[in-house]
Every structure is written in C-alpha cells, then in structure tokens.
Design a protein around this motif. Structure first.
Motif, short mmCIF file in Angstrom:
data_model
loop_
_atom_site.label_atom_id
_atom_site.label_comp_id
_atom_site.label_asym_id
_atom_site.label_seq_id
_atom_site.Cartn_x
_atom_site.Cartn_y
_atom_site.Cartn_z
N SER A 21 -3.97 -2.24 4.90
CA SER A 21 -4.33 -0.85 5.18
C SER A 21 -3.18 -0.22 5.97
N THR A 26 -3.50 0.23 -3.33
CA THR A 26 -3.15 -1.11 -2.87
C THR A 26 -2.86 -2.05 -4.04
N VAL A 47 0.86 -1.19 0.00
CA VAL A 47 0.00 0.00 0.00
C VAL A 47 0.89 1.23 0.00
N TYR A 63 -2.25 -6.49 -4.58
CA TYR A 63 -2.29 -7.80 -3.94
C TYR A 63 -1.77 -8.89 -4.87
#
Length: 121
Positions: free
Chosen positions: A70, A57, A51, A59
């Motif tokens: 977060s 963000t 992030v 993944y």
C-alpha cells in the motif's frame, strides 16, 4: 537529490508478520510507481510487489494472499505488510521507486539501501 529509506525489518518466527515502510524524500514531483524487491546472497534480486500512484497493485505469485502493498501518496511512503512468513523468505528487502523530479521530466529508478528480514525459529 532523492533518497529512499526503509524500516521495519528484523527477526520473526515462521508464520509471523512484519510491516516494512519506505519513505522517499528530496526533490520529488511525482512517483508513478513504488515497490519492493528482495535478494538472497548469490541469487538475483526479485520483485515482490509494486503499486502505482493510482493504487493498482501487482504481486509475485509466491506472495499473493500473504503480502499486501500500500502507499500514502501524501507522505511519499510505501508499505509492505508481510504475513505468514516462511524461512525461505529471509532476504534483504529493497524499496524501489520510479520518481519524476520535474514536471514533464522522465522518471528515474531509485533504490533504498535495504533492510534485512530474517524468518527463523
């Protein structure tokens, strides 16, 4: 000096959840990116999630929809909420951060010591 310290690892049953935390401390001006990696003995360390300070963000495909990253910029802290955990996700999870220590300086990579996550019944 800069230090990263992870917490929140442990033993969880398959399908369970864990929340990892990582706090960065020391001489810090800014942290452009924070993230999580994991490593199983005998395998390469792999990126799990990242992030930016602008809360963009990213993944790994294997965790999309189950993990949420977060950060709290005021606390120099990054979190990883892990849901629906699988046994094959047993690994040491490492916090990673790109940290700029001075205004106008370049960002260096820092790692935490890691926290063990074991998914087993």
């Amino acid at each position: 000096q800069v230090q990263l310290v992870e917490s929140g690892g442990g033993l969880v049953q398959p399908g369970g959840s864990l929340r990892l935390s990582c706090v960065a401390s020391g001489n810090i001006f800014s942290i452009p990116t924070m993230g999580w990696y994991r490593q199983v003995p005998g395998k390469e360390r792999e990126s799990v999630a990242a992030v930016t300070s602008g809360v963009t963000t990213k993944y790994a495909d294997s965790v999309k929809g189950r993990f949420t990253i977060s950060r709290d910029n005021a606390k120099n802290t990054v979190y990883l909420q892990m849901n629906s955990l699988k046994p094959e996700e047993t690994a040491v999870y490492y916090c990673n951060a790109q940290i700029r220590r001075y205004p106008g300086g370049y960002a260096s990579t820092y790692w935490g010591p890691g926290t063990q996550v074991t998914v087993s019944s």
